[in-house]
Enzyme design. Structure first.
Site, mmCIF file in Angstrom:
data_model
loop_
_atom_site.group_PDB
_atom_site.id
_atom_site.type_symbol
_atom_site.label_atom_id
_atom_site.label_comp_id
_atom_site.label_asym_id
_atom_site.label_seq_id
_atom_site.Cartn_x
_atom_site.Cartn_y
_atom_site.Cartn_z
ATOM 1 N N GLU A 38 -6.786 4.732 8.010
ATOM 2 C CA GLU A 38 -6.589 6.146 7.664
ATOM 3 C C GLU A 38 -7.853 6.722 7.022
ATOM 4 O O GLU A 38 -8.187 7.891 7.219
ATOM 5 C CB GLU A 38 -5.356 6.285 6.743
ATOM 6 C CG GLU A 38 -4.069 6.114 7.543
ATOM 7 C CD GLU A 38 -2.912 5.494 6.790
ATOM 8 O OE1 GLU A 38 -2.911 5.510 5.548
ATOM 9 O OE2 GLU A 38 -1.991 4.964 7.464
ATOM 10 N N HIS B 212 -9.574 1.186 5.229
ATOM 11 C CA HIS B 212 -8.268 1.375 5.868
ATOM 12 C C HIS B 212 -8.450 2.337 7.050
ATOM 13 O O HIS B 212 -9.241 3.275 6.973
ATOM 14 C CB HIS B 212 -7.269 1.941 4.857
ATOM 15 C CG HIS B 212 -5.862 1.901 5.368
ATOM 16 N ND1 HIS B 212 -5.383 2.835 6.254
ATOM 17 C CD2 HIS B 212 -4.856 1.024 5.153
ATOM 18 C CE1 HIS B 212 -4.128 2.529 6.556
ATOM 19 N NE2 HIS B 212 -3.787 1.437 5.902
ATOM 20 N N LYS C 172 0.175 4.252 -0.339
ATOM 21 C CA LYS C 172 -0.470 5.439 0.257
ATOM 22 C C LYS C 172 -0.224 6.672 -0.631
ATOM 23 O O LYS C 172 -0.135 6.538 -1.853
ATOM 24 C CB LYS C 172 0.023 5.642 1.700
ATOM 25 C CG LYS C 172 -0.144 4.366 2.533
ATOM 26 C CD LYS C 172 0.017 4.572 4.017
ATOM 27 C CE LYS C 172 -0.163 3.238 4.735
ATOM 28 N NZ LYS C 172 -0.112 3.352 6.188
ATOM 29 N N SER D 246 3.584 -1.955 10.477
ATOM 30 C CA SER D 246 5.035 -1.948 10.709
ATOM 31 C C SER D 246 5.736 -3.236 10.291
ATOM 32 O O SER D 246 6.682 -3.689 10.936
ATOM 33 C CB SER D 246 5.354 -1.604 12.174
ATOM 34 O OG SER D 246 4.978 -0.272 12.441
ATOM 35 N N GLY E 113 2.552 2.431 10.885
ATOM 36 C CA GLY E 113 3.494 3.541 10.745
ATOM 37 C C GLY E 113 4.250 3.902 12.003
ATOM 38 O O GLY E 113 4.866 4.967 12.073
ATOM 39 N N GLU F 224 -5.113 -5.003 10.750
ATOM 40 C CA GLU F 224 -4.107 -3.956 10.962
ATOM 41 C C GLU F 224 -4.415 -3.207 12.257
ATOM 42 O O GLU F 224 -5.234 -2.275 12.240
ATOM 43 C CB GLU F 224 -4.133 -2.952 9.805
ATOM 44 C CG GLU F 224 -3.775 -3.519 8.457
ATOM 45 C CD GLU F 224 -3.233 -2.442 7.519
ATOM 46 O OE1 GLU F 224 -2.076 -2.571 7.094
ATOM 47 O OE2 GLU F 224 -3.948 -1.461 7.240
ATOM 48 N N ASN G 111 0.869 -1.171 0.000
ATOM 49 C CA ASN G 111 0.000 0.000 0.000
ATOM 50 C C ASN G 111 0.907 1.223 0.000
ATOM 51 O O ASN G 111 1.496 1.566 1.019
ATOM 52 C CB ASN G 111 -0.900 -0.030 1.253
ATOM 53 C CG ASN G 111 -1.716 1.248 1.394
ATOM 54 O OD1 ASN G 111 -1.775 2.071 0.479
ATOM 55 N ND2 ASN G 111 -2.361 1.413 2.548
HETATM 56 P P1 13P Z 1 3.019 0.540 7.779
HETATM 57 O O1 13P Z 1 3.519 -0.739 7.155
HETATM 58 O O2 13P Z 1 3.739 1.751 7.311
HETATM 59 O O3 13P Z 1 2.920 0.422 9.264
HETATM 60 O O4 13P Z 1 1.507 0.729 7.253
HETATM 61 C C1 13P Z 1 0.654 -0.330 7.296
HETATM 62 C C2 13P Z 1 -0.541 -0.006 6.493
HETATM 63 O O5 13P Z 1 -1.270 0.893 6.826
HETATM 64 C C3 13P Z 1 -0.771 -0.773 5.274
HETATM 65 O O6 13P Z 1 -2.044 -0.566 4.792
#
Ligand code: 13P
Length: 260
Positions: free
Chosen positions: A96, A94, A9, A215, A175, A169, A7
């Site tokens: 976010e 997601h 982003k 992560s 992150g 997740e 992903n």
């Molecule tokens: P990270 O791998 O940066 O923690 O993000 C995970 C994520 O949100 C994947 O969709």
């Protein structure tokens, strides 16, 4: 089967996306025991990335979609439009999107139904927040995840050939550089796997996979992937660093090979 999803982003533009996906193809070249690989660039880069992965084993995913087919929804993109440009997978719900853009379970549910209707494979993201991360918080975390799954699957009847990917997740792991312990991820996966047939009666085990995200990097990917309960990984930050993502892919290939 193991599935690895990147992903990207809002981190890379079209030029960088093209370079990145070329690197991914190179990392997979000549390898026999391939995982299922999906890359999710920004909407802007979908067309260019598609050209590069054509005739490869890499699938194209989008990071979001609207829940209507068409209409006066300025700035939105429908499942049909994604499908038209070669998208096969789409991230839904997601954290976010949920936390920064007000996406609700009801919206996720509508998106899921629409995405399946045009033949996209939904990647449904679920996960508890920081508040459930304390001693004894497991039950609370399960309650949050169960609620998200129940909301997403409301009124849904999966047809025979349809498939759903569920990405667990935990929000506190996204992150932050603090991944869940593989054993904790496994126990949540067991919980999710036990719940899905109740929420989607008639679903076969081959119709859904459960991935871990939060992560994940080149150093910890193997520890998750070697668990039978972990069908794959959803990778954020490490997926836009080619050397890290290559290690994640290699971990998947190592696990697949060890089992062959
Ligand atoms: P990270 O791998 O940066 O923690 O993000 C995970 C994520 O949100 C994947 O969709």
């Amino acid at each position: 089967m193991k599935t690895i999803i990147g992903n990207w982003k809002m981190n890379v533009g079209t030029r960088e996306s093209v370079a990145l996906v070329r690197g991914v193809l190179l990392a997979l070249r000549g390898k026999k025991m391939l995982p299922e690989v999906v890359v999710c660039p920004s909407f802007m880069a979908l067309g260019e990335v598609r050209k590069i992965i054509a005739h490869s084993h890499v699938f194209l995913g989008a990071q979001n979609v609207h829940f209507e087919d068409h209409g006066a929804f300025t700035g939105e993109i429908s499942s049909r439009m994604l499908s038209e440009v070669g998208v096969t997978h789409v991230l839904l719900g997601h954290s976010e999107r949920r936390n920064l853009f007000g996406e609700t379970d009801e919206m996720v549910n509508k998106k899921l139904i629409h995405a399946l209707a045009v033949g996209l494979v939904p990647i449904l993201c679920v996960g508890e927040g920081q508040e459930a991360r304390r001693p004894g918080g497991t039950e609370e975390a399960q309650k949050v995840v169960a609620g998200q799954l129940r909301g997403a699957f409301k009124g849904l009847h999966l047809r025979h050939k349809e498939r759903i990917l569920i990405a667990y997740e935990p929000v506190w792991a996204i992150g932050t550089g603090v991944a869940a312990k593989p054993a904790d991820a496994v126990s949540m996966h067991v919980f999710i796997r036990s719940l899905v047939p109740d929420l989607l009666p008639g679903i076969k085990s081959s119709q859904f996979s459960i991935l871990y995200g939060g992560s994940v990097d080149g150093a910890n990917a193997y520890d998750f992937l070697r668990e039978d309960e972990v069908d794959g990984l959803l990778v954020g930050g490490a997926s836009v660093k080619l050397s890290e993502f290559t290690k994640v892919l290699q971990s998947a290939m190592d696990v697949i090979e060890a089992r062959a």
